[in-house]
Design an enzyme around this catalytic site. Structure first.
Site, PDB file in Angstrom:
ATOM      1  N   ALA A   1     -10.828  -7.674  -0.933  1.00 22.97           N
ATOM      2  CA  ALA A   1     -11.604  -6.430  -0.905  1.00 22.97           C
ATOM      3  C   ALA A   1     -11.505  -5.728  -2.249  1.00 22.97           C
ATOM      4  CB  ALA A   1     -11.087  -5.511   0.206  1.00 22.97           C
TER       5      ALA A   1
ATOM      6  N   GLU B   1     -14.898  -9.875  -6.180  1.00 21.07           N
ATOM      7  CA  GLU B   1     -13.557  -9.680  -5.613  1.00 21.07           C
ATOM      8  C   GLU B   1     -13.026 -10.966  -4.988  1.00 21.07           C
ATOM      9  OE1 GLU B   1     -11.536  -7.220  -5.907  1.00 21.07           O
ATOM     10  OE2 GLU B   1     -12.849  -5.667  -6.709  1.00 21.07           O
TER      11      GLU B   1
ATOM     12  N   GLU C   1      -9.537 -12.237  -6.506  1.00 18.95           N
ATOM     13  CA  GLU C   1      -8.322 -12.133  -5.702  1.00 18.95           C
ATOM     14  C   GLU C   1      -7.853 -13.458  -5.128  1.00 18.95           C
ATOM     15  OE1 GLU C   1      -8.290  -7.493  -4.337  1.00 18.95           O
ATOM     16  OE2 GLU C   1      -8.810  -8.976  -2.809  1.00 18.95           O
TER      17      GLU C   1
ATOM     18  N   GLU D   1     -15.978   7.528   2.588  1.00 17.51           N
ATOM     19  CA  GLU D   1     -15.888   6.111   2.230  1.00 17.51           C
ATOM     20  C   GLU D   1     -16.637   5.235   3.231  1.00 17.51           C
ATOM     21  OE1 GLU D   1     -12.598   2.617   1.336  1.00 17.51           O
ATOM     22  OE2 GLU D   1     -12.122   4.188   2.778  1.00 17.51           O
TER      23      GLU D   1
ATOM     24  N   GLU E   1      -1.436  -6.145  -7.358  1.00 19.84           N
ATOM     25  CA  GLU E   1      -2.017  -7.490  -7.283  1.00 19.84           C
ATOM     26  C   GLU E   1      -1.034  -8.558  -7.745  1.00 19.84           C
ATOM     27  OE1 GLU E   1      -5.454  -6.893  -9.706  1.00 19.84           O
ATOM     28  OE2 GLU E   1      -6.747  -6.413  -7.999  1.00 19.84           O
TER      29      GLU E   1
ATOM     30  N   PRO F   1     -14.270   9.101   8.868  1.00 28.27           N
ATOM     31  CA  PRO F   1     -15.325  10.087   8.616  1.00 28.27           C
ATOM     32  C   PRO F   1     -14.974  11.525   8.964  1.00 28.27           C
ATOM     33  CG  PRO F   1     -15.835   8.827  10.583  1.00 28.27           C
ATOM     34  CD  PRO F   1     -14.628   8.182   9.963  1.00 28.27           C
TER      35      PRO F   1
ATOM     36  N   ARG G   1       0.854  -1.191   0.000  1.00 26.36           N
ATOM     37  CA  ARG G   1       0.000   0.000   0.000  1.00 26.36           C
ATOM     38  C   ARG G   1       0.886   1.237   0.000  1.00 26.36           C
ATOM     39  NH1 ARG G   1      -4.823  -1.292  -2.021  1.00 26.36           N
ATOM     40  NH2 ARG G   1      -5.876  -2.919  -0.831  1.00 26.36           N
TER      41      ARG G   1
END
Length: 200
Positions: free
Chosen positions: A81, A98, A102, A125, A150, A120, A69
């Site tokens: 996810a 997914e 995945e 999201e 991936e 928030p 990430r």
């Protein structure tokens, strides 16, 4: 209102100014009416939302992914996810897709485990976390090609109890994974009533 609480202030959006439009997210500057008069500017990241899946085997193993990430500059252990970025696709269908893309799994039994807002204070999201049980192996959907991060993913099956311990040890930090794993452990321990999978 009848509940003993004072009426809530109406946080009206007085104006909204686009600041950035990206491939996944956008940023707007909203001017919002504040309690007691006056207004304040709030920067809001608009996000399409996401789904995550606690895929739980009959042996109480969960499927985890290790993925790089970029915003945190490292690898995180996560649940299968994905973004809710396919026009008109219901969130359950996104979760099912997914899971197949995945980790090459499908599930005969689905429940909506949790819904949460990831951050928030600045972002809208919402993530729907599903519990998928009665798993079977499947081929990846036709037309799917793994790309970018991936290509570097690790997939592992871990006992649910061990995954929960990883949360408390600080080894699992992705919020959807933390929420989903702790919720799944509570399902196994206490059997709370879950919402149907299409409730989201």
């Amino acid at each position: 209102m009848g509940d003993g609480q004072p009426d809530a202030h109406e946080y009206r959006v007085l104006s909204s100014e686009p600041a950035y439009e990206g491939r996944v997210i956008s940023l707007v500057k909203d001017t919002v009416a504040m309690p007691g008069g006056g207004d304040s500017v709030r920067e809001v990241v608009r996000h399409p939302g996401a789904v995550a899946v606690v895929a739980l085997t009959d042996a109480d193993e969960v499927v985890l992914l290790r993925q790089y990430r970029h915003p945190v500059g490292g690898y995180l252990w996560e649940l299968p996810a994905g973004l809710r970025d396919a026009d008109g696709e219901p969130p359950l269908a996104t979760a099912q897709r997914e899971l197949a893309e995945e980790v090459r799994l499908s599930a005969a039994r689905w429940s909506l485990l949790t819904t949460h807002y990831s951050s928030p204070g600045f972002c809208d999201e919402q993530v729907l976390v599903y519990l998928a049980e009665e798993l079977t192996d499947v081929d990846r959907p036709e037309g799917f090609t793994a790309e970018h991060e991936e290509l570097d993913m690790t997939v592992e099956r871990v006992l649910l109890a061990d995954a929960v311990q990883r949360v408390f040890d600080g080894g699992i930090r992705n919020v959807a994974a933390v929420v989903g794993l702790l919720a799944a452990a509570q399902v196994r321990a206490a059997g709370p009533r879950l919402r149907p999978a299409d409730a989201g």
